[in-house]
Design an enzyme around this catalytic site. Structure first.
Site, short mmCIF file in Angstrom:
data_model
loop_
_atom_site.label_atom_id
_atom_site.label_comp_id
_atom_site.label_asym_id
_atom_site.label_seq_id
_atom_site.Cartn_x
_atom_site.Cartn_y
_atom_site.Cartn_z
N GLY A 11 0.14 4.30 -1.20
CA GLY A 11 0.05 3.42 0.03
C GLY A 11 0.28 4.11 1.19
O GLY A 11 1.36 3.58 1.95
N ARG A 50 -1.32 2.43 5.80
CA ARG A 50 -0.68 1.31 7.04
C ARG A 50 0.80 1.49 6.97
O ARG A 50 1.52 2.30 5.95
CB ARG A 50 -0.89 -0.05 6.57
CG ARG A 50 -2.35 -0.40 6.60
CD ARG A 50 -2.38 -1.72 6.33
NE ARG A 50 -1.99 -2.29 5.34
CZ ARG A 50 -1.63 -3.48 4.74
NH1 ARG A 50 -2.21 -4.62 5.72
NH2 ARG A 50 -1.30 -3.88 3.84
N ASP A 76 -5.18 1.70 -7.55
CA ASP A 76 -4.42 0.81 -8.02
C ASP A 76 -3.50 1.42 -9.10
O ASP A 76 -3.36 1.88 -10.03
CB ASP A 76 -4.93 -0.30 -8.93
CG ASP A 76 -4.19 -1.48 -9.32
OD1 ASP A 76 -2.70 -1.20 -9.32
OD2 ASP A 76 -4.60 -2.64 -9.82
N ASN A 100 5.10 5.31 -2.33
CA ASN A 100 5.49 4.26 -1.17
C ASN A 100 4.85 2.95 -1.58
O ASN A 100 5.14 1.91 -0.90
CB ASN A 100 5.05 4.84 0.04
CG ASN A 100 5.01 3.72 1.25
OD1 ASN A 100 6.05 3.33 1.58
ND2 ASN A 100 3.80 3.41 1.72
N TYR A 123 10.62 -8.51 -6.17
CA TYR A 123 10.68 -7.34 -5.39
C TYR A 123 11.90 -6.68 -5.55
O TYR A 123 11.98 -5.56 -5.65
CB TYR A 123 10.37 -7.88 -3.85
CG TYR A 123 10.31 -6.81 -2.84
CD1 TYR A 123 9.04 -6.08 -2.93
CD2 TYR A 123 11.21 -6.48 -1.95
CE1 TYR A 123 8.82 -4.86 -1.89
CE2 TYR A 123 11.02 -5.44 -1.03
CZ TYR A 123 10.07 -4.55 -0.93
OH TYR A 123 9.81 -3.69 -0.03
N VAL A 124 12.99 -7.34 -5.50
CA VAL A 124 14.39 -6.66 -5.56
C VAL A 124 14.49 -6.13 -6.82
O VAL A 124 15.11 -5.14 -6.84
CB VAL A 124 15.45 -7.97 -5.34
CG1 VAL A 124 17.00 -7.16 -5.59
CG2 VAL A 124 15.55 -8.32 -3.86
N ALA A 125 14.29 -6.93 -8.00
CA ALA A 125 14.17 -6.27 -9.32
C ALA A 125 13.47 -4.96 -9.26
O ALA A 125 13.81 -3.86 -9.95
CB ALA A 125 13.45 -7.33 -10.45
N ILE A 182 12.27 -2.35 9.22
CA ILE A 182 11.37 -1.49 9.91
C ILE A 182 10.14 -2.32 10.78
O ILE A 182 9.54 -3.23 10.00
CB ILE A 182 10.78 -0.43 9.02
CG1 ILE A 182 11.92 0.16 8.15
CG2 ILE A 182 9.94 0.50 9.90
CD1 ILE A 182 13.05 0.89 8.98
#
Length: 253
Positions: free
Chosen positions: A19, A22, A68, A95, A160-162, A193
């Protein structure tokens, strides 16, 4: 960790950054290159940005590969391509990550699993596949990019948190497994950020966020990248299994 010191401390090192086209990922690629590393970084949909970074840094310093990370065969190809190009691997920065935000009551199983497969399983696959090349070198750095929400939670981001909380736990387990081979595994938990995500916030939302941060400002991708470069170097030779929050003091306890 300032820009003015140790600018060649990663000379002769080879890095993979997932990743990397960007935001924080691109800042990491640029920083590692500045410090002397050769980098193969991945992108998923941002081919134009990826090609621009390669042109900026030079093809002798950086390569980009569409990948991917949730697909094992593509991760294997990533590692094979890096070794084919530069013969070895010293550094991995996990990342790559996605979001599909919804409240749990409205979140589909597909939304949950897709985020976990990319953010957590993808990091597992990349780490697993670089370990043997790192063991051969008897030197390695695996740095996982989590998030402060993996430490404190966030409504609407259970998937996302998991994935990020899992990444923190996985970091500690991996660090114990490979420490005897001089492979260090650490985790960065960025706070708010300045990226595409924060660009979508209005001024009221940004003010509210900054009110929660002791340093009273949103961080920059470059500030995260400098910490990554430190952990990737011999300057961090006695640090492993740690989670470092780069968040302006937001989650201090």
């Amino acid at each position: 960790m300032s820009d003015s010191t140790s600018t060649e401390r990663l000379e002769e090192k080879v890095a993979i950054v997932t990743g990397g086209s960007r935001g924080i990922g691109a800042a990491i690629v640029r920083r590692l290159a500045t410090e002397g590393a050769k980098i193969l970084f991945t992108y998923n949909s941002s081919a134009e940005s990826a090609n621009s970074i390669v042109e900026e840094l030079g093809s002798d310093r950086a390569m980009a590969l569409k990948c991917d990370v949730s697909k094992e065969e593509e991760v294997e190809k990533l590692v094979e391509e890096t070794i084919s190009q530069w013969g070895k691997i010293h550094i991995l920065v996990n990342n790559a990550g996605i979001t599909r935000d919804r409240l749990v009551l409205r979140m589909s199983r597909e939304d949950f699993e897709h985020v976990v497969q990319t953010n957590l399983t993808g990091a597992f696959l990349a780490a697993k596949n670089v370990m043997r090349p790192m063991m051969k070198e008897r030197w390695g750095r695996i740095i996982n990019i989590a998030s402060v929400v993996g430490l404190v939670g966030n409504p609407g981001q259970a998937n996302y948190v998991a994935s990020k909380a899992g990444l923190i736990g996985m970091t500690k387990s991996m660090a114990r497994e490979v420490a005897s081979r001089n492979i260090l595994v650490n985790c960065i938990a960025p706070g708010f950020i300045d990226t595409d995500m924060t660009d979508k916030l209005n001024e009221t939302q940004k003010d509210a966020i900054q009110g929660q941060i002791p340093l009273a400002r949103i961080g920059t991708p470059e500030e995260v990248a400098r910490v990554i470069a430190f952990l990737a170097s011999d300057d961090a030779s006695y640090i492993t299994g740690q989670v470092l929050a780069v968040d302006g003091g937001m989650t201090m306890v």
